[in-house]
Design a protein around this motif. Structure first.
Motif, PDB file in Angstrom:
ATOM      1  N   TYR A 144       0.843  -1.184   0.000  1.00 33.61           N
ATOM      2  CA  TYR A 144       0.000   0.000   0.000  1.00 33.61           C
ATOM      3  C   TYR A 144       0.884   1.242   0.000  1.00 33.61           C
ATOM      4  N   HIS A 145       0.411   2.275  -0.666  1.00 32.01           N
ATOM      5  CA  HIS A 145       1.178   3.517  -0.745  1.00 32.01           C
ATOM      6  C   HIS A 145       0.432   4.624  -0.015  1.00 32.01           C
ATOM      7  N   ASP A 146       1.136   5.286   0.907  1.00 31.22           N
ATOM      8  CA  ASP A 146       0.611   6.472   1.583  1.00 31.22           C
ATOM      9  C   ASP A 146       1.205   7.683   0.873  1.00 31.22           C
ATOM     10  N   LYS A 147       0.358   8.586   0.400  1.00 28.97           N
ATOM     11  CA  LYS A 147       0.835   9.713  -0.400  1.00 28.97           C
ATOM     12  C   LYS A 147       1.714  10.674   0.399  1.00 28.97           C
ATOM     13  N   ARG A 148       1.622  10.617   1.706  1.00 32.14           N
ATOM     14  CA  ARG A 148       2.494  11.464   2.534  1.00 32.14           C
ATOM     15  C   ARG A 148       3.894  10.860   2.571  1.00 32.14           C
ATOM     16  N   GLN A 184       7.650  10.031   4.065  1.00 35.04           N
ATOM     17  CA  GLN A 184       8.153   9.721   5.413  1.00 35.04           C
ATOM     18  C   GLN A 184       8.640  10.993   6.092  1.00 35.04           C
ATOM     19  N   THR A 211      10.549  -2.189   2.614  1.00 37.67           N
ATOM     20  CA  THR A 211       9.445  -1.307   2.254  1.00 37.67           C
ATOM     21  C   THR A 211       9.759   0.136   2.641  1.00 37.67           C
ATOM     22  N   GLU A 212      10.426   0.333   3.766  1.00 38.37           N
ATOM     23  CA  GLU A 212      10.842   1.688   4.154  1.00 38.37           C
ATOM     24  C   GLU A 212      11.724   2.312   3.079  1.00 38.37           C
ATOM     25  N   GLY A 251      10.149   4.187   0.271  1.00 43.60           N
ATOM     26  CA  GLY A 251       9.814   5.567   0.625  1.00 43.60           C
ATOM     27  C   GLY A 251      10.997   6.499   0.518  1.00 43.60           C
ATOM     28  N   GLU A 277      11.344   7.596  -3.004  1.00 43.96           N
ATOM     29  CA  GLU A 277      10.349   8.614  -3.338  1.00 43.96           C
ATOM     30  C   GLU A 277      10.771   9.991  -2.810  1.00 43.96           C
TER      31      GLU A 277
END
Length: 299
Positions: free
Chosen positions: A3-7, A9, A64-65, A68, A71
């Motif tokens: 899952y991707h959170d648009k915010r 890290q 997974t971190e 982010g 990104e």
């Protein structure tokens, strides 16, 4: 399932464009020790893990971190490239600083143009002022950078190495800019690298204390099949004997199974090689490949 959170890290935008620095930041994305490498390394190690569930879960957490982190860096590069006009990229290197002074123009503007002209051309030609999956000199990221052997101790040691090199490069890039936004973002990533180095040291300790894997890796290989008389010898293969002063040259070995021995003048244990003649149909040059002498027939 991911899952991707648009915010993000963590992120603080750069205060000003800097296309040359954007080129440097590419190393933290697609370099040998960049975030793409550690991301793929940890994920494949996790997917392939056959050990206790805690190791698999930890590997997938950190892998997974790292997605982010890529990104964050891609967003940074987009901001650093913003406002770098194509005309500046094309013309920046044509005027020298001396020419600017003699022509009455502002040399500071000329210097800015020269720096802009040094940007990675792929940032405009290929990615439209965005990040690419490559290093700081444009070399594409390569899957051969990653290590996922299936042996957790060997892999965790490789991970510690990757995080050490990655943090080293991040702090060097920190020193190459005075942009407060860039430095603030990098300071977060450097802090995470600190955690990850400590994490892998802790994971190594945890794994060894569990008895699942110990030194030497792989520990399940019977050591009585080794030439054990050579297993703990340090061979002095260069002039000088300063290496004899190290921990590796005396005292109990790190695995507790032997005693280090310093060999000041190691001698070859084998004979000089005699290569086989090889396959004649390959026409290699060897002692047996001389053409036969022609014999004159009597007239």
């Amino acid at each position: 399932m991911f899952y991707h959170d648009k915010r993000l890290q963590y992120y603080t935008a750069p205060e000003r464009p800097d296309p040359l620095y954007a080129k440097k930041v590419q190393e933290l994305i697609g370099g040998t020790f960049g975030e793409m490498t550690v991301m793929m390394q940890y994920l494949f190690q996790g997917w392939n893990c056959r050990g206790p569930a805690k190791y698999r879960d930890m590997l997938l957490d950190i892998g997974t971190e790292e997605i982010g982190h890529i990104e964050m860096l891609a967003t940074m590069i987009a901001h650093l490239l913003d406002g770098a006009p194509l005309k500046t990229q094309e013309e920046g290197a044509k005027d020298s600083v001396i020419g600017a002074v003699m022509g009455g123009s502002n040399p500071r503007d000329t210097i800015t143009n020269i720096i802009a002209s040094s940007m990675n051309p792929q940032h405009s030609i290929v990615s439209g002022l965005g990040a690419t999956a490559s290093d700081s000199v444009g070399f594409p990221w390569n899957g051969r950078f990653i290590v996922a052997s299936g042996n957790l101790l060997a892999d965790f040691r490789s991970n510690l190495h990757a995080e050490s090199q990655g943090r080293l490069q991040a702090v060097r890039l920190y020193e190459m800019t005075d942009d407060p936004g860039v430095r603030d973002t990098l300071s977060f990533m450097i802090a995470r690298d600190t955690m990850h180095q400590n994490q892998w040291l802790a994971a190594i300790e945890d794994l060894e204390s569990s008895g699942l894997e110990t030194t030497p890796v792989p520990s399940s290989f019977p050591q009585d099949l080794e030439k054990s008389q050579h297993a703990y010898q340090f061979w002095n293969h260069s002039k000088g004997e300063e290496s004899a002063e190290g921990r590796w040259a005396k005292g109990p070995s790190m695995d507790g199974k032997g005693e280090f021995e310093y060999v000041a003048n190691p001698e070859p244990l084998g004979e000089a090689p005699v290569p086989p003649l090889g396959e004649p149909r390959l026409y290699t040059t060897n002692e047996a490949s001389k053409p036969p002498m022609s014999i004159k027939k009597d007239s």
